[in-house]
Design a protein around this motif. Sequence first.
Motif, PDB file in Angstrom:
ATOM      1  N   ASP A  37      30.591  32.851  33.309  1.00 24.15           N
ATOM      2  CA  ASP A  37      29.519  32.616  32.455  1.00 24.15           C
ATOM      3  C   ASP A  37      28.338  33.491  32.879  1.00 24.15           C
ATOM      4  N   CYS A  38      28.313  33.882  34.258  1.00 27.26           N
ATOM      5  CA  CYS A  38      26.956  34.458  34.797  1.00 27.26           C
ATOM      6  C   CYS A  38      27.585  36.139  34.877  1.00 27.26           C
ATOM      7  N   CYS A  39      28.721  36.302  34.887  1.00 27.11           N
ATOM      8  CA  CYS A  39      29.489  37.654  34.947  1.00 27.11           C
ATOM      9  C   CYS A  39      29.000  38.151  36.445  1.00 27.11           C
ATOM     10  N   GLU A  40      29.339  37.520  37.458  1.00 25.23           N
ATOM     11  CA  GLU A  40      29.212  37.825  38.825  1.00 25.23           C
ATOM     12  C   GLU A  40      29.850  37.219  39.780  1.00 25.23           C
ATOM     13  N   GLY A  41      30.210  37.956  41.005  1.00 25.76           N
ATOM     14  CA  GLY A  41      31.092  37.525  41.990  1.00 25.76           C
ATOM     15  C   GLY A  41      30.289  36.682  42.879  1.00 25.76           C
ATOM     16  N   ILE A  42      30.871  35.316  43.495  1.00 25.18           N
ATOM     17  CA  ILE A  42      29.941  34.530  44.030  1.00 25.18           C
ATOM     18  C   ILE A  42      30.914  33.883  45.506  1.00 25.18           C
ATOM     19  N   CYS A  43      30.300  33.343  46.100  1.00 20.87           N
ATOM     20  CA  CYS A  43      31.040  32.961  47.390  1.00 20.87           C
ATOM     21  C   CYS A  43      31.126  31.389  47.324  1.00 20.87           C
ATOM     22  N   PRO A  44      31.834  30.621  47.976  1.00 21.47           N
ATOM     23  CA  PRO A  44      32.004  29.253  48.056  1.00 21.47           C
ATOM     24  C   PRO A  44      30.659  28.568  48.278  1.00 21.47           C
ATOM     25  N   HIS A  45      29.664  28.823  48.733  1.00 23.59           N
ATOM     26  CA  HIS A  45      28.483  28.463  49.026  1.00 23.59           C
ATOM     27  C   HIS A  45      27.552  28.405  47.711  1.00 23.59           C
ATOM     28  N   CYS A  46      28.162  29.170  46.823  1.00 25.30           N
ATOM     29  CA  CYS A  46      27.269  29.321  45.591  1.00 25.30           C
ATOM     30  C   CYS A  46      27.888  28.338  44.500  1.00 25.30           C
ATOM     31  N   PHE A  47      28.881  27.678  44.770  1.00 25.46           N
ATOM     32  CA  PHE A  47      29.511  26.652  43.942  1.00 25.46           C
ATOM     33  C   PHE A  47      28.466  25.843  43.360  1.00 25.46           C
ATOM     34  N   SER A  48      27.497  25.068  44.118  1.00 16.81           N
ATOM     35  CA  SER A  48      26.604  24.306  43.500  1.00 16.81           C
ATOM     36  C   SER A  48      25.791  24.856  42.511  1.00 16.81           C
ATOM     37  N   LEU A  49      25.407  26.224  42.245  1.00 25.06           N
ATOM     38  CA  LEU A  49      24.823  26.647  41.316  1.00 25.06           C
ATOM     39  C   LEU A  49      25.657  27.088  39.976  1.00 25.06           C
ATOM     40  N   HIS A  50      26.828  26.851  40.141  1.00 28.11           N
ATOM     41  CA  HIS A  50      27.885  27.035  38.873  1.00 28.11           C
ATOM     42  C   HIS A  50      28.838  26.109  38.816  1.00 28.11           C
ATOM     43  N   ALA A  51      28.450  24.684  39.109  1.00 31.32           N
ATOM     44  CA  ALA A  51      29.237  23.509  39.139  1.00 31.32           C
ATOM     45  C   ALA A  51      29.854  23.624  37.629  1.00 31.32           C
ATOM     46  N   SER A  52      29.071  23.681  36.694  1.00 33.15           N
ATOM     47  CA  SER A  52      29.796  23.644  35.165  1.00 33.15           C
ATOM     48  C   SER A  52      30.148  24.714  34.469  1.00 33.15           C
ATOM     49  N   HIS A  53      30.292  25.915  35.215  1.00 31.47           N
ATOM     50  CA  HIS A  53      30.565  27.204  34.982  1.00 31.47           C
ATOM     51  C   HIS A  53      32.263  27.382  34.777  1.00 31.47           C
ATOM     52  N   ARG A  54      32.823  28.419  34.206  1.00 36.76           N
ATOM     53  CA  ARG A  54      34.158  28.758  34.140  1.00 36.76           C
ATOM     54  C   ARG A  54      34.137  29.822  35.348  1.00 36.76           C
ATOM     55  N   LEU A  55      35.099  29.461  36.323  1.00 36.39           N
ATOM     56  CA  LEU A  55      35.384  30.264  37.329  1.00 36.39           C
ATOM     57  C   LEU A  55      36.705  30.585  37.384  1.00 36.39           C
ATOM     58  N   LEU A  56      36.924  31.952  38.068  1.00 32.82           N
ATOM     59  CA  LEU A  56      38.107  32.694  38.133  1.00 32.82           C
ATOM     60  C   LEU A  56      38.410  32.971  39.654  1.00 32.82           C
ATOM     61  N   GLN A  57      39.541  32.677  40.259  1.00 40.47           N
ATOM     62  CA  GLN A  57      39.749  32.761  41.852  1.00 40.47           C
ATOM     63  C   GLN A  57      40.324  34.050  41.712  1.00 40.47           C
ATOM     64  N   ILE A  58      39.377  34.998  42.625  1.00 44.85           N
ATOM     65  CA  ILE A  58      40.329  36.270  43.067  1.00 44.85           C
ATOM     66  C   ILE A  58      40.758  36.284  44.296  1.00 44.85           C
ATOM     67  N   ARG A  59      42.026  36.957  44.493  1.00 40.92           N
ATOM     68  CA  ARG A  59      42.887  36.899  45.721  1.00 40.92           C
ATOM     69  C   ARG A  59      43.110  38.371  46.121  1.00 40.92           C
ATOM     70  N   ARG A  60      43.607  38.337  47.479  1.00 35.81           N
ATOM     71  CA  ARG A  60      44.188  39.603  47.970  1.00 35.81           C
ATOM     72  C   ARG A  60      45.488  39.922  48.218  1.00 35.81           C
ATOM     73  N   TYR A  61      46.174  41.115  47.598  1.00 35.46           N
ATOM     74  CA  TYR A  61      47.399  41.339  48.172  1.00 35.46           C
ATOM     75  C   TYR A  61      47.478  43.011  48.434  1.00 35.46           C
ATOM     76  N   VAL A  62      48.079  43.353  49.440  1.00 38.41           N
ATOM     77  CA  VAL A  62      48.404  44.535  50.047  1.00 38.41           C
ATOM     78  C   VAL A  62      46.711  45.142  49.856  1.00 38.41           C
ATOM     79  N   TYR A  63      45.839  44.321  50.287  1.00 32.00           N
ATOM     80  CA  TYR A  63      44.425  44.776  50.441  1.00 32.00           C
ATOM     81  C   TYR A  63      43.723  45.255  49.223  1.00 32.00           C
ATOM     82  N   HIS A  64      44.279  44.814  48.037  1.00 33.97           N
ATOM     83  CA  HIS A  64      43.622  44.920  46.978  1.00 33.97           C
ATOM     84  C   HIS A  64      43.396  43.776  45.932  1.00 33.97           C
ATOM     85  N   ASP A  65      42.639  43.738  45.091  1.00 33.33           N
ATOM     86  CA  ASP A  65      42.140  42.364  44.027  1.00 33.33           C
ATOM     87  C   ASP A  65      43.147  42.109  43.227  1.00 33.33           C
TER      88      ASP A  65
END
Length: 240
Positions: free
Chosen positions: A39-67
Amino acid sequence: MDTSSLPEWLKTLLTEKFFNACIIHEDAKKNEKNVFCLDCCEGICPHCFSLHASHRLLQIRRYVYHDVVWLSDAEKLMDCGFVQSYITNSAKVVFLNQRPQPRVSRSSSNICIICDRGLQEPFIFCSLSCKLQHILESGGKLLSYVYKCESITLPEPGLDDGQMTPDTVLEPAGSMRTESGSSGSGGNAGGVGCTTLACTATTEIVRKKRSSISAVRPVCGPVLEISNRRKTTPQRSPLY
């Protein structure tokens, strides 16, 4: 790749630098940006969740040092056909962007048609960005491959690795579900389950460490006393 024709959320997703420290929570622990807010088109950290509680979020992960993202998540956002997937932690993932390659490898008969990276059959793209680049260069209709975020149904809430992070796409940040995917029966059921698993794992680690210490610890008692006894002049038996 020219991203000017891509939707704003997709263009930002492919250019965002994840796993860097969050500027807002620079002094906090675990402040890596590992979630993308659609919704905001930005990367956030776990501490930002309170500001994006009702937004649609996508979990980014790491595999062989890449997103990477889970393939099940990516398929809700775009057509992932013929994109090479990999398995990590029992889940299929796909790379967001192509990985740097020092030299072109021709050892594989099947390669990515964009960056020449070796692939398995029958895949022809090594990442989502490679497929999007091919669509744009070949004059394909982007709307036929990229789905509208508004049309995606929100899945059940979930809990990822014992932390308050979304484990699937388009999901409220304050969600709770066990790792197996079943919803908790109580308000804190998911949290209690994860806490129990964490305590069990910690106890097992402590037990193993103690076992290894006891294995190398010197034996006390008579054996140690005899080994430290100073040698004296041997006593001969009397002659008769």
